[in-house]
Design a protein around this motif. Sequence first.
Motif, PDB file in Angstrom:
ATOM      1  N   GLN A 156      -6.494   5.617 -12.666  1.00 44.06           N
ATOM      2  CA  GLN A 156      -7.257   5.571 -11.389  1.00 44.06           C
ATOM      3  C   GLN A 156      -8.106   6.568 -11.101  1.00 44.06           C
ATOM      4  N   HIS A 170      -5.061   2.395  -4.081  1.00 42.78           N
ATOM      5  CA  HIS A 170      -4.404   1.057  -4.278  1.00 42.78           C
ATOM      6  C   HIS A 170      -3.486   0.818  -2.949  1.00 42.78           C
ATOM      7  N   GLN A 175       3.601   1.714   0.481  1.00 47.15           N
ATOM      8  CA  GLN A 175       4.808   1.135   0.417  1.00 47.15           C
ATOM      9  C   GLN A 175       6.087   2.192   0.864  1.00 47.15           C
ATOM     10  N   ARG A 196     -11.725   3.345  -6.064  1.00 48.41           N
ATOM     11  CA  ARG A 196     -11.831   4.052  -7.370  1.00 48.41           C
ATOM     12  C   ARG A 196     -13.368   4.201  -7.732  1.00 48.41           C
ATOM     13  N   GLU A 212      -0.956  -5.917  -0.805  1.00 45.53           N
ATOM     14  CA  GLU A 212      -0.067  -5.574  -1.447  1.00 45.53           C
ATOM     15  C   GLU A 212       1.267  -6.383  -0.550  1.00 45.53           C
ATOM     16  N   PRO A 284      -0.700  -8.448 -10.545  1.00 43.83           N
ATOM     17  CA  PRO A 284       0.401  -7.515 -11.016  1.00 43.83           C
ATOM     18  C   PRO A 284       1.435  -7.247  -9.950  1.00 43.83           C
ATOM     19  N   GLY A 309       0.580  -6.414  -6.089  1.00 46.31           N
ATOM     20  CA  GLY A 309      -0.546  -5.900  -5.673  1.00 46.31           C
ATOM     21  C   GLY A 309      -1.786  -6.926  -5.701  1.00 46.31           C
TER      22      GLY A 309
HETATM   23  N1  DAH Z   1      -1.134  -0.589  -7.396  1.00 44.77           N
HETATM   24  C1  DAH Z   1      -1.326  -1.281  -8.894  1.00 44.77           C
HETATM   25  C2  DAH Z   1      -2.919  -1.324  -8.916  1.00 44.77           C
HETATM   26  O1  DAH Z   1      -3.800  -1.043  -8.102  1.00 44.77           O
HETATM   27  C3  DAH Z   1      -1.223  -2.940  -8.615  1.00 44.77           C
HETATM   28  C4  DAH Z   1       0.480  -3.139  -8.620  1.00 44.77           C
HETATM   29  C5  DAH Z   1       0.860  -3.285  -9.936  1.00 44.77           C
HETATM   30  C6  DAH Z   1       0.975  -3.162  -7.316  1.00 44.77           C
HETATM   31  C7  DAH Z   1       2.211  -3.773  -9.762  1.00 44.77           C
HETATM   32  C8  DAH Z   1       2.213  -3.528  -7.155  1.00 44.77           C
HETATM   33  C9  DAH Z   1       2.957  -3.618  -8.462  1.00 44.77           C
HETATM   34  O2  DAH Z   1       2.853  -3.822  -6.109  1.00 44.77           O
HETATM   35  O3  DAH Z   1       4.306  -4.169  -8.331  1.00 44.77           O
HETATM   36  O4  DAH Z   1      -3.162  -1.052 -10.189  1.00 44.77           O
END
Ligand code: DAH
Length: 342
Positions: A156, A170, A175, A196, A212, A284, A309
């Motif tokens: 990132q 992100h 969380q 980003r 998310e 993801p 996400g």
């Molecule tokens: N935060 C990650 C991104 O932006 C994406 C992500 C991946 C979020 C896996 C999640 C996860 O909650 O379990 O690249």
Amino acid sequence: MLESTQTIKEQFSLLLDKAASTAELESLKVEFLGKKGKIAALMNELKALPADRKREAGQVINQTKQLIEQRLHEKTEELAMREEQRLIEAAESYDESLPTELSLGSYHPITLIQREVEQIFASMGFYVEDYDEVVDDYHCFEALNIPKHHPARDMQDTYYLDNGQLLKTHTSAAQNYIMRKYGAPVRAIFPGRCFRNESTDACHENTFFQLEGIMIDRNISISNLIYFMKTMLSEVFRQDITVRLRPGFFPFVEPGFELDIRCTICGGAGCPSCKNSGWLELCPCGMIHPNVLTAGGIDPEEYTGFAFGLGLTRLAMMKYGIKDIRVLNSGNLRALSQFIDA
Ligand code: DAH
């Protein structure tokens, strides 16, 4: 008496000249010709006159009355004509080609898709939460099992601010906050704008939206994750969606996955949209890493959970068939106003 009629005529003339509406003419009529008007008052005075002067004075009063009636009539006609003329001119200057429909505002496609996904998750018992865009290093990385100097930070390109804070890269950054706020068990989603330092092209933007979600409880497993994602996506696309998981690495989940959906355009047969693979990479996700639960004040021995996400921008592009991501931040109303709440 003669003098009085002269004064009345003069008064009347002055007022008549000023009168510009039928309502004003009407009140002039009452004032001069009405039962309690000025002419009626003169008629009353007439009674007191000796008989020889009555006739002459009566004639003068009558002439004055007729004159007033006549001039009121003329002025009424004149006003009516003027009004008619005004209407004709207004009708002639009316441009039929002018657009008559009022244009209403419309929602941005991201807003539309965000609300839809929010509603779906809310109906499944998830809280919908908001979170800051400016966050600290701890929430964006450290609490997510990405310690300083961890190579995952290279994924990132972060915008750091002078005060050491940063623009959220992100939505995972929320969380820890959600875990601390609610404890376990919890189910929540938190959409947000992310930043980003990417160079932009048709598929990349430096500003984009994610949504998310986390679900933490006793005995949460990957099948719960698959169930919720499948249900949500089937509702968004109004068709039964087939999903598959591939392994993916993210420090805050273990195991981590890339969730793909069977291409909604070709049904899996292969087409340009899915680069002939039959699958589209969408979201993801994974099982929340014990370190992340611990950082959130939740005992990983007792609870497990999944996180995902969802790329909201990507989802909007897929659902609405938007080919270039840059349209979304362009402010181009012609392009953006064509999406409706389906
Ligand atoms: N935060 C990650 C991104 O932006 C994406 C992500 C991946 C979020 C896996 C999640 C996860 O909650 O379990 O690249």
